[in-house]
Scaffold this active site. Structure first.
Site, mmCIF file in Angstrom:
data_model
loop_
_atom_site.group_PDB
_atom_site.id
_atom_site.type_symbol
_atom_site.label_atom_id
_atom_site.label_comp_id
_atom_site.label_asym_id
_atom_site.label_seq_id
_atom_site.Cartn_x
_atom_site.Cartn_y
_atom_site.Cartn_z
ATOM 1 C CG ASP A 141 -1.958 1.114 1.143
ATOM 2 O OD1 ASP A 141 -3.096 0.880 0.724
ATOM 3 O OD2 ASP A 141 -1.598 2.252 1.518
ATOM 4 C CB ILE A 169 -3.772 1.495 -2.404
ATOM 5 C CG1 ILE A 169 -3.656 2.982 -2.789
ATOM 6 C CG2 ILE A 169 -3.479 0.612 -3.604
ATOM 7 C CD1 ILE A 169 -2.348 3.348 -3.443
ATOM 8 C CG ASP A 170 -2.928 -3.124 0.650
ATOM 9 O OD1 ASP A 170 -2.590 -3.405 -0.507
ATOM 10 O OD2 ASP A 170 -2.154 -3.155 1.619
ATOM 11 C CG MET A 171 -8.271 -1.902 3.471
ATOM 12 S SD MET A 171 -8.734 -1.146 5.036
ATOM 13 C CE MET A 171 -10.284 -1.980 5.365
ATOM 14 N N GLY A 174 -9.369 -4.540 -2.613
ATOM 15 C CA GLY A 174 -10.238 -5.619 -2.150
ATOM 16 C C GLY A 174 -11.689 -5.350 -2.459
#
Length: 397
Positions: A141, A169-171, A174
């Site tokens: 991220d 960014i990660d979440m 997802g």
């Protein structure tokens, strides 16, 4: 309700860290049966991300892996890959976060697994995507916040660049992956066909920069760090009070007049220097100074009270303890209990969606590593002898 929407859907989850597990947790909250496949030695990396810990377990892992079963399979062995083909044939949905080309090299690519399940929904999550010179590079991220320019616009004007502490960014990746899978389920229901869905951190980072991209292409000017303010409207930022800060968001002339009235500086609303949003943006520094003279003479609670009475958008600047203690957050139902071994009072953040006024009640504690290996294989037709043989060969754990 929400927890029954995906009832009957089975998902083979080959992800770890944040983006992929967040994706499959969303699907689990919608009622899908999630089989989390982990490597026998250590499992998901986030199991070792501690401190902090809750009941001796990584708080990060616990935050991203409820409503799942855990099995341990060696995916570098042909026998382990054969196990995956058998699971996928029954599940019909697979999500992985291998580097581009890695799943294919193991015999776990879309074309490989379609042989086991022709209507397969296959979701691959990666850092930079499947094409381009950086396709094989890893990504996390904060690295992607730097690459996509998010760090360049975050923070105060004279400070060094900083990351947004939230793993947006990660979440976000997802979320996009889960949205793609849900769309693929609808497509399969209508046509009987599977789909290959791909999401990556780069695309998500660029999508979060949409407004900045549009502004840059329109003006040719690079966006600058503005602290709590926004480029395109004013006042839209934090103001100091006698005991803290208040955020004021006056996105149009009507709201600006309400703010001025509430703060006792009505003359500013009719001042030609601030008559339109574009003029207020041009005079942002002066306007901020004039409004802050008023807010500094008030407590935060006092400023919030007068602003909300006239319907002016505003907020106190809360820390996390204050957020969790706020009556509005309690009323929202977003924070729910999910006891885990060693922490019976453990709480989690719910999926941010309601259906008919209810949130998902799917709340199964994150699994211990490999806790469900025997059960899952038994459910997929493996005999006790076959399971024992796989364990003896160190294919499963």
């Amino acid at each position: 309700m929400i927890e029954s929407i995906l009832s009957g859907c089975r998902v083979v989850d080959l992800t770890q860290n944040v983006a992929g597990p967040f994706c499959t947790q969303i699907l689990g909250d919608f009622g899908a049966e999630i089989v989390k496949v982990e490597r026998p030695a250590g499992g998901d990396d986030t199991r070792a991300w501690l401190p902090p810990e809750i009941g001796g377990k990584s708080s990060t892992f616990l935050a991203l892996n409820r409503n799942k079963q855990s099995i341990c399979v060696d995916l570098d062995s042909p026998a382990g890959v054969a196990v995956m083909h058998r699971l996928v044939a029954s599940a019909g949905i697979v999500v992985h976060s291998f580097k581009p080309g890695s799943a294919e090299a193991r015999g776990l690519g879309f074309d490989d697994l379609k042989l086991a399940r022709p209507d397969l929904i296959y979701c691959a999550i990666s850092a930079f995507g499947e094409v381009g010179p950086l396709r094989a590079m890893p990504g996390y991220d904060p690295l992607m916040q730097a690459f996509c320019g998010i760090m360049s616009v975050t923070g105060n004007p004279d400070d060094d660049p900083v990351r947004v502490p939230v793993s947006l960014i990660d979440m976000g990746t997802g979320m996009w992956a889960a949205l793609g899978i849900l769309a693929a389920i609808i497509h399969r229901t209508r046509t009987g066909e599977g789909l290959e869905v791909r999401a990556n951190l780069l695309d998500t980072g660029l999508s979060w920069m949409t407004v900045f991209v549009a502004s840059y292409l329109a003006s040719g000017k690079l966006p600058a760090k503005m602290g709590s303010a926004m480029t395109m409207t004013a006042p839209y930022e934090l103001f100091k009070t006698s005991d803290g800060n208040v955020f004021v968001a006056a996105g149009n002339d009507r709201l600006f007049a309400r703010v001025c009235g509430a703060l006792g500086c009505e003359a500013l609303a009719s001042d030609e220097r601030f008559a339109t949003n574009s003029r207020r943006v041009a005079q942002r520094a002066l306007l901020h100074e004039l409004l802050e003279r008023r807010t500094k003479a008030m407590t935060t609670a006092g400023a919030i009270d007068v602003l909300r009475k006239v319907g002016a958008p505003c907020s106190e600047l809360n820390n996390l303890a204050q957020v969790l203690a706020h009556e509005q957050v309690a009323a929202s139902g977003m924070i729910g209990e999910l006891p885990v071994d060693g922490a019976p009072q453990h709480k989690v953040v719910a999926i941010p969606i309601t259906a008919n006024g209810r949130r998902s009640s799917a709340r199964v504690a994150p699994p211990m590593l490999g806790a469900n290996t025997n059960q899952v294989l038994d459910d997929h037709g493996y005999s006790s002898e076959e399971i024992a043989q796989l364990r003896e060969q160190a294919v499963i754990a």
